[in-house]
Write an enzyme that holds these catalytic residues in place. Structure first.
Site, PDB file in Angstrom:
ATOM      1  N   TYR A  76       4.520   8.109   1.255  1.00  0.00           N
ATOM      2  CA  TYR A  76       3.677   8.200   0.063  1.00  0.00           C
ATOM      3  C   TYR A  76       3.093   9.605  -0.123  1.00  0.00           C
ATOM      4  O   TYR A  76       2.595   9.938  -1.190  1.00  0.00           O
ATOM      5  CB  TYR A  76       2.535   7.173   0.112  1.00  0.00           C
ATOM      6  CG  TYR A  76       2.977   5.727  -0.011  1.00  0.00           C
ATOM      7  CD1 TYR A  76       4.311   5.400  -0.241  1.00  0.00           C
ATOM      8  CD2 TYR A  76       2.069   4.686   0.103  1.00  0.00           C
ATOM      9  CE1 TYR A  76       4.721   4.086  -0.342  1.00  0.00           C
ATOM     10  CE2 TYR A  76       2.473   3.355  -0.003  1.00  0.00           C
ATOM     11  CZ  TYR A  76       3.809   3.067  -0.223  1.00  0.00           C
ATOM     12  OH  TYR A  76       4.213   1.757  -0.322  1.00  0.00           O
ATOM     13  N   ASP A 132       2.097  -1.451   3.665  1.00  0.00           N
ATOM     14  CA  ASP A 132       1.752  -1.847   2.299  1.00  0.00           C
ATOM     15  C   ASP A 132       2.419  -3.192   1.990  1.00  0.00           C
ATOM     16  O   ASP A 132       1.788  -4.140   1.508  1.00  0.00           O
ATOM     17  CB  ASP A 132       2.279  -0.744   1.350  1.00  0.00           C
ATOM     18  CG  ASP A 132       1.769  -0.881  -0.057  1.00  0.00           C
ATOM     19  OD1 ASP A 132       0.962  -1.788  -0.316  1.00  0.00           O
ATOM     20  OD2 ASP A 132       2.187  -0.077  -0.914  1.00  0.00           O
ATOM     21  N   ASP A 140      12.694  -5.152   8.854  1.00  0.00           N
ATOM     22  CA  ASP A 140      13.368  -6.265   8.161  1.00  0.00           C
ATOM     23  C   ASP A 140      13.201  -7.559   8.955  1.00  0.00           C
ATOM     24  O   ASP A 140      12.950  -8.632   8.394  1.00  0.00           O
ATOM     25  CB  ASP A 140      14.849  -5.939   7.888  1.00  0.00           C
ATOM     26  CG  ASP A 140      15.532  -5.221   9.041  1.00  0.00           C
ATOM     27  OD1 ASP A 140      14.845  -4.787   9.983  1.00  0.00           O
ATOM     28  OD2 ASP A 140      16.769  -5.080   9.001  1.00  0.00           O
ATOM     29  N   LYS A 199      11.694   1.317  11.707  1.00  0.00           N
ATOM     30  CA  LYS A 199      13.108   1.180  11.358  1.00  0.00           C
ATOM     31  C   LYS A 199      13.830   2.263  12.153  1.00  0.00           C
ATOM     32  O   LYS A 199      14.526   3.135  11.603  1.00  0.00           O
ATOM     33  CB  LYS A 199      13.283   1.353   9.825  1.00  0.00           C
ATOM     34  CG  LYS A 199      14.632   0.988   9.292  1.00  0.00           C
ATOM     35  CD  LYS A 199      14.937  -0.496   9.290  1.00  0.00           C
ATOM     36  CE  LYS A 199      16.329  -0.753   8.755  1.00  0.00           C
ATOM     37  NZ  LYS A 199      16.821  -2.106   9.014  1.00  0.00           N
ATOM     38  N   ASP A 214       0.633  -7.295   2.408  1.00  0.00           N
ATOM     39  CA  ASP A 214       0.578  -8.211   1.262  1.00  0.00           C
ATOM     40  C   ASP A 214       1.267  -9.523   1.608  1.00  0.00           C
ATOM     41  O   ASP A 214       0.788 -10.604   1.260  1.00  0.00           O
ATOM     42  CB  ASP A 214       1.281  -7.595   0.043  1.00  0.00           C
ATOM     43  CG  ASP A 214       0.284  -6.892  -0.873  1.00  0.00           C
ATOM     44  OD1 ASP A 214      -0.771  -6.451  -0.361  1.00  0.00           O
ATOM     45  OD2 ASP A 214       0.553  -6.779  -2.083  1.00  0.00           O
TER      46      ASP A 214
END
Ligand code: NAD
Length: 361
Positions: free
Chosen positions: A143, A250, A226, A194, A254
């Site tokens: 980000y 992020d 994943d 990852k 959620d």
């Protein structure tokens, strides 16, 4: 123990002011019960900041936040400001606060209250007694990485670029937060990356593993993002603390929050700098703003987190949680968590019920 605190109140937009108002009632009852002296300085941010000062994060508001012992934020945003230039949108206030206050660690607990176990879309046995904490890195990663942007190539087609960057020190400090909070919980950390594809998260895995040598009492495991997304809905109770990068956090936080049924129930803390910020995870909910329908419990639980992380009063957080639990056990519900046989109440009544419980504690 310190007993005078100055708080910055940033109600923001939409349901923000409504839920913050209920949190203030809770702050006042805690002030009385604990013999504290709380100074509450309310300032505009988000759309409210734009309307009054022409900027989502007015300088004067930021100054009040910086000088406070802790910040309580409601929510920002709404359709009224969607046409504004990106730099003036209400949501810019969040990024500005996080970077100015150096809040590099976002803590999001996802806890299923027994009375709400059937509010989850997952089966009761999957979520019953669930209590996990996602620790998300908040000021680095893709980000913020450079270069970024959209460029025109030689053949006149466009190319979009974002860059995933993590330095060793950025990884070390967030991993330390995760190990430290795990020490006060079930002593298990799952680091999510990852590393099989992204070098930056390969470094993440190495650095977390190296730091773990200082935390031999904590169990550390690693998981690819994943797989973690899948495990969160398959068997979420295997997790205690999940620590991960900005973007993975992020998304996963959620996802974890929805295991609990309603977005209106979940608090959060952003820590790292001198002043920490506490806020519900939900947005400004323009669809229900001004109707007395908003669930204030996420904001009230954020006040509990403030006492735990900023004021070193873990027992107060436990009291706030048990007051909320007790109200839920009495069948009191706002409309987002309403079900058959329960009593529906407004935002204000829900706040009053929690205050009543806290008066008795
Ligand atoms: P939202 O979280 O505001 O609302 C999503 C849904 O959940 C809506 O149906 C809403 O009514 C409901 N909801 C949210 N909080 C609730 C509560 N406390 N009680 C009962 N129901 C609740 O997300 P959105 O609709 O995607 O975004 C609305 C605005 O909020 C946008 O401008 C967005 O940018 C902003 N936003 C701000 C923050 C923040 O301030 N931290 C976070 C997310 C979104």
């Amino acid at each position: 123990m310190e007993n005078k605190f100055t708080l910055a109140l940033l109600p923001g937009d939409g349901i923000g002011p409504e839920v913050v108002q209920e949190a203030v009632k809770v702050l006042r009852v805690l002030e009385k019960n604990l013999g504290l002296k709380l100074t509450l300085n309310e300032v505009p941010v988000g759309g409210a900041g734009y309307e009054t000062e022409g900027h989502p994060l007015p300088k004067a508001s930021l100054k009040v936040a910086r000088e406070a012992d802790a910040v309580l934020l409601g929510a920002v945003g709404g359709p009224r400001w969607e046409q504004l230039d990106f730099s003036l949108r209400p949501e810019r206030a969040l990024l500005g606060l996080r970077s100015s206050l150096k809040l590099y660690a976002n803590l999001r607990p996802a806890r299923v209250f027994p009375a709400l176990v059937d509010a989850s879309t997952l089966k009761r046995e999957v979520v019953e007694n669930l209590d996990i904490l996602v620790v998300r890195e908040l000021t680095g990663g893709i980000y913020f990485g450079e270069p970024r942007g959209i460029e025109i190539q030689a053949d006149r087609t466009r190319r979009g670029i974002n860059t995933l960057v993590y330095t060793e020190s950025e990884i070390l400090r967030i991993a330390r937060v995760a190990f430290d909070v795990a020490r006060k919980r079930n002593k298990k950390v799952m680091s999510v990356d990852k590393a099989n594809v992204l070098e930056a998260t390969g470094l993440w895995r190495e650095v977390v593993t190296e730091l773990h040598k200082e935390y031999s009492d904590i169990t550390l495991d690693h998981m690819y993002v994943d797989n973690c997304a899948m495990q969160l809905v398959r068997a979420p109770k295997q997790f205690d603390v999940i620590v991960t990068t900005n973007m993975f956090g992020d998304i996963l936080s959620d996802q974890a929050s929805m295991l609990t049924g309603s977005i209106g129930m979940l608090p959060s803390a952003s820590i790292g700098g001198e002043t920490a910020m506490y806020e519900p995870i939900h947005g400004s909910a323009p669809d229900i703003a001004g109707k007395g329908l908003a669930n204030p419990l996420a904001t009230i639980l954020s006040v509990g987190m403030m006492f735990k992380y900023s004021f070193d009063r873990e027992a107060v957080n436990a009291k706030v949680e048990s007051a909320v639990e007790s109200v839920l056990n009495q069948g009191i519900r706002t409309c987002d968590i309403m079900s058959d046989g329960m009593t529906e109440v407004s935002t204000q009544e829900m706040g009053d019920r929690v205050v009543k419980e806290l008066e008795g504690l």
